[in-house]
Design a protein around this motif. Structure first.
Motif, mmCIF file in Angstrom:
data_model
loop_
_atom_site.group_PDB
_atom_site.id
_atom_site.type_symbol
_atom_site.label_atom_id
_atom_site.label_comp_id
_atom_site.label_asym_id
_atom_site.label_seq_id
_atom_site.Cartn_x
_atom_site.Cartn_y
_atom_site.Cartn_z
ATOM 1 N N ILE A 8 0.867 -1.246 -0.093
ATOM 2 C CA ILE A 8 0.038 0.152 -0.018
ATOM 3 C C ILE A 8 0.943 1.165 0.150
ATOM 4 O O ILE A 8 1.766 1.415 0.931
ATOM 5 C CB ILE A 8 -1.024 0.074 1.118
ATOM 6 C CG1 ILE A 8 -1.758 -1.392 1.106
ATOM 7 C CG2 ILE A 8 -1.655 1.328 1.232
ATOM 8 C CD1 ILE A 8 -2.815 -1.411 2.529
ATOM 9 N N LYS A 17 -2.917 5.940 3.508
ATOM 10 C CA LYS A 17 -2.165 4.583 3.422
ATOM 11 C C LYS A 17 -2.533 3.413 4.628
ATOM 12 O O LYS A 17 -2.888 2.675 4.736
ATOM 13 C CB LYS A 17 -0.784 4.643 3.240
ATOM 14 C CG LYS A 17 -0.427 5.343 1.733
ATOM 15 C CD LYS A 17 1.142 5.255 1.669
ATOM 16 C CE LYS A 17 1.792 6.597 2.636
ATOM 17 N NZ LYS A 17 1.480 7.650 2.362
ATOM 18 N N ASP A 127 2.239 -1.705 4.678
ATOM 19 C CA ASP A 127 2.153 -0.435 4.820
ATOM 20 C C ASP A 127 3.403 0.344 4.655
ATOM 21 O O ASP A 127 4.218 0.380 5.574
ATOM 22 C CB ASP A 127 1.501 0.133 6.265
ATOM 23 C CG ASP A 127 1.122 1.377 6.524
ATOM 24 O OD1 ASP A 127 0.693 2.099 5.556
ATOM 25 O OD2 ASP A 127 1.158 2.065 7.630
#
Length: 259
Positions: A8, A17, A127
């Protein structure tokens, strides 16, 4: 079978995000998937937002990348059933400097994602930090696809071209299988003319890459991290919760389509 790994990413900060990592992860778990989130942001907000206190983070993604620790030694369960996290702390902020002399620096995360441990998961979400640094490139080198949160604001599409260029470069040099999973419009307000214009521009330029689901501006969604909960736990009936369930279903439906 190896789980699907999705980075992401967006080099712009504040586009959603981490909100997407937390809430998409929880929504995928609610849809019956076993999900691992890998927190690669030195701010560690995904870890905090899933209730992992600082004193629980004895080992983190820093230890995974820099110290060569095994993934299974750092992964922690969350309060959400079928959702785990490899947490992060500010130690990760020095990773770029420490990795620069390592000849294998782009592939450290890929090498760390041991198949014998990952076989218990269906989906891995990474992430990424708000920059196109070595941590983000490591995520792209290890991923099958990139999911891009795109805030519906004036300069949204301008920054996207740089990200697309980085994805192409990683595909050419480090990971030929990498593709764009999709672009999700975040902080969307139907009453705002600019939001609607950005959506029109995004769909005109990116076509089917843009998910049908839009993540709304939602007070309950903004509140949830302060209670260390994903929105599905904090307020399962909110518009934000409904949006992330919808996004999870879209992600799963695209996964089932032939490449």
């Amino acid at each position: 079978m190896r789980p699907r790994c999705i980075a992401i990413a967006n080099q712009k900060g504040g586009v959603g995000k981490t909100t997407t990592a937390i809430n998409l992860g929880a929504a995928l778990a609610a849809e019956g998937q076993r999900v691992l989130i890998i927190d690669l942001d030195p701010q560690g907000n995904a870890s905090t937002g899933l209730g992992i206190d600082a004193d629980q983070r004895n080992y983190t993604t820093y230890d995974l990348l820099i110290e060569g620790m095994a993934l299974q030694e750092i992964v922690l369960p969350t309060e959400v059933e079928d959702l785990w996290i490899a947490p992060a702390t500010t130690d990760l902020s020095s990773a770029d400097v420490e990795l620069v002399a390592n000849e294998n620096r782009v592939f450290l995360l890929k090498d760390a994602l041991a198949p014998e441990f990952l076989h218990g998961f269906d989906i891995v979400l990474m992430d990424c930090p708000p920059s196109l640094n070595l941590l983000t490139v490591n995520a792209m080198a290890a991923a099958d696809a990139v999911l891009v949160p795109l805030q519906t604001e004036f300069f949204a599409l301008e920054g996207l071209s740089q990200l697309m260029m980085t994805i192409r470069e990683v595909r050419q040099s480090a990971n030929p299988r990498l593709r764009i999973e999709g672009v999700v419009l975040t902080m969307f307000d139907m009453r705002n003319n600019l939001c609607r214009q950005v959506e029109e521009d995004a769909r005109a330029n990116l076509g089917e890459l843009v998910y049908e689901t839009r993540i709304p501006r939602n007070v309950r969604l903004s509140e949830a991290p302060s209670y260390a909960m994903p929105i599905l736990q904090y307020d399962p009936n909110s518009r934000g919760s409904e949006a992330y369930i919808s996004l999870a279903r879209e992600v799963l439906s695209r996964q089932m389509q032939p490449a």
